[in-house]
Design a protein around this motif. Structure first.
Motif, PDB file in Angstrom:
ATOM      1  N   ASP A 147       0.833  -1.208   0.000  1.00 63.02           N
ATOM      2  CA  ASP A 147       0.000   0.000   0.000  1.00 63.02           C
ATOM      3  C   ASP A 147       0.867   1.257   0.000  1.00 63.02           C
ATOM      4  O   ASP A 147       0.514   2.259  -0.618  1.00 63.02           O
ATOM      5  N   ALA A 151       0.543   4.152  -2.647  1.00 61.26           N
ATOM      6  CA  ALA A 151       0.266   5.516  -2.189  1.00 61.26           C
ATOM      7  C   ALA A 151       1.358   6.481  -2.658  1.00 61.26           C
ATOM      8  O   ALA A 151       1.069   7.607  -3.073  1.00 61.26           O
ATOM      9  N   TYR A 186      -4.638  15.369  -0.462  1.00 63.36           N
ATOM     10  CA  TYR A 186      -4.561  14.058  -1.109  1.00 63.36           C
ATOM     11  C   TYR A 186      -3.720  13.095  -0.286  1.00 63.36           C
ATOM     12  O   TYR A 186      -4.069  11.922  -0.138  1.00 63.36           O
ATOM     13  N   SER A 189      -5.841  11.865   2.429  1.00 59.56           N
ATOM     14  CA  SER A 189      -6.837  10.884   1.960  1.00 59.56           C
ATOM     15  C   SER A 189      -6.194   9.519   1.703  1.00 59.56           C
ATOM     16  O   SER A 189      -6.822   8.493   1.956  1.00 59.56           O
ATOM     17  N   LEU A 190      -4.939   9.505   1.242  1.00 61.57           N
ATOM     18  CA  LEU A 190      -4.236   8.243   1.040  1.00 61.57           C
ATOM     19  C   LEU A 190      -3.956   7.547   2.381  1.00 61.57           C
ATOM     20  O   LEU A 190      -4.076   6.328   2.497  1.00 61.57           O
ATOM     21  N   LYS A 192      -5.777   7.840   5.059  1.00 63.30           N
ATOM     22  CA  LYS A 192      -7.064   7.298   5.518  1.00 63.30           C
ATOM     23  C   LYS A 192      -7.451   6.052   4.728  1.00 63.30           C
ATOM     24  O   LYS A 192      -7.985   5.092   5.275  1.00 63.30           O
ATOM     25  N   GLN A 193      -7.176   6.083   3.430  1.00 63.03           N
ATOM     26  CA  GLN A 193      -7.567   4.972   2.566  1.00 63.03           C
ATOM     27  C   GLN A 193      -6.754   3.716   2.832  1.00 63.03           C
ATOM     28  O   GLN A 193      -7.284   2.611   2.898  1.00 63.03           O
ATOM     29  N   TYR A 194      -5.429   3.880   2.982  1.00 64.73           N
ATOM     30  CA  TYR A 194      -4.546   2.712   3.082  1.00 64.73           C
ATOM     31  C   TYR A 194      -3.977   2.497   4.478  1.00 64.73           C
ATOM     32  O   TYR A 194      -3.397   1.440   4.742  1.00 64.73           O
TER      33      TYR A 194
END
Length: 196
Positions: A147, A151, A186, A189-190, A192-194
């Motif tokens: 990840d 990312a 961004y 957000s990465l 949080k996402q990964y």
């Protein structure tokens, strides 16, 4: 014969003059004469210190790369968190020196020429790998290795893309700051996402 101790001063004068000349004329139209005229030095000194125009162009790219690297190194301490380091990476890429008109025009000329010049292409690859490595290192502390790599690739593309769009649209400082904030958003957000 140059004066003893003047080499660093003269080398920097020639690098600064190269940035000015490339910004004004483009890389292809920049000549030893245009550089030496802007520097106020004889054209022979370019050969003396750099071996010719190509050596000076490469030294100028290395100068810009080292400034980018220094922007990051000066901010990071032993207590810097991975999240802070990621923000510092974004900030380094949108630092004032990177946004100056002559510098942005020079970066664009070098990027374009790197597709046709093996040495400039190598330096561009160094720059790209350094950004990716710095991002990956920080993301790896927040998520799995796979990840973190994903990312970092996404983030590097976002930073380059936002910077390029701002430069090509001849944006002002406010727009560059807006792009920096978009890149930071961004990154978050990465995470949080990964993130784990």
């Amino acid at each position: 014969m140059p004066k003893v101790g003047m080499e660093p001063v003269r080398r920097q004068q020639l690098i600064d003059a190269t940035i000015e000349s490339v910004a004004e004329l483009g890389l292809q139209s920049t000549t030893i004469n245009s550089i030496s005229k802007k520097a106020g030095l004889s054209s022979g000194i370019i050969s003396h210190y750099f071996g010719g125009k190509q050596g000076l162009i490469e030294a100028t790219v290395r100068y810009l790369l080292s400034n980018l690297k220094r922007e990051l190194i000066e901010r990071v301490t032993t207590t810097t968190t991975p999240e802070q380091r990621l923000m510092f990476i974004v900030e380094a890429n949108f630092a004032r020196l990177q946004l100056q008109s002559d510098t942005t025009k020079t970066w664009l000329s070098f990027w374009a020429q790197s597709m046709h010049d093996a040495q400039l292409h190598r330096l561009q690859n160094v720059n790209s790998r350094r950004l990716l490595s710095n991002l990956t290192c920080s993301f790896r502390k927040l998520m799995s290795v796979a990840d973190a790599k994903r990312a970092a690739e996404l983030c590097a593309a976002m930073i380059d893309g936002l910077w390029l769009r701002a430069v090509l649209s001849k944006s002002d400082v406010d727009q560059f700051e807006h792009c920096e904030q978009l890149a930071k958003g961004y990154v978050n957000s990465l995470i949080k996402q990964y993130g784990a």
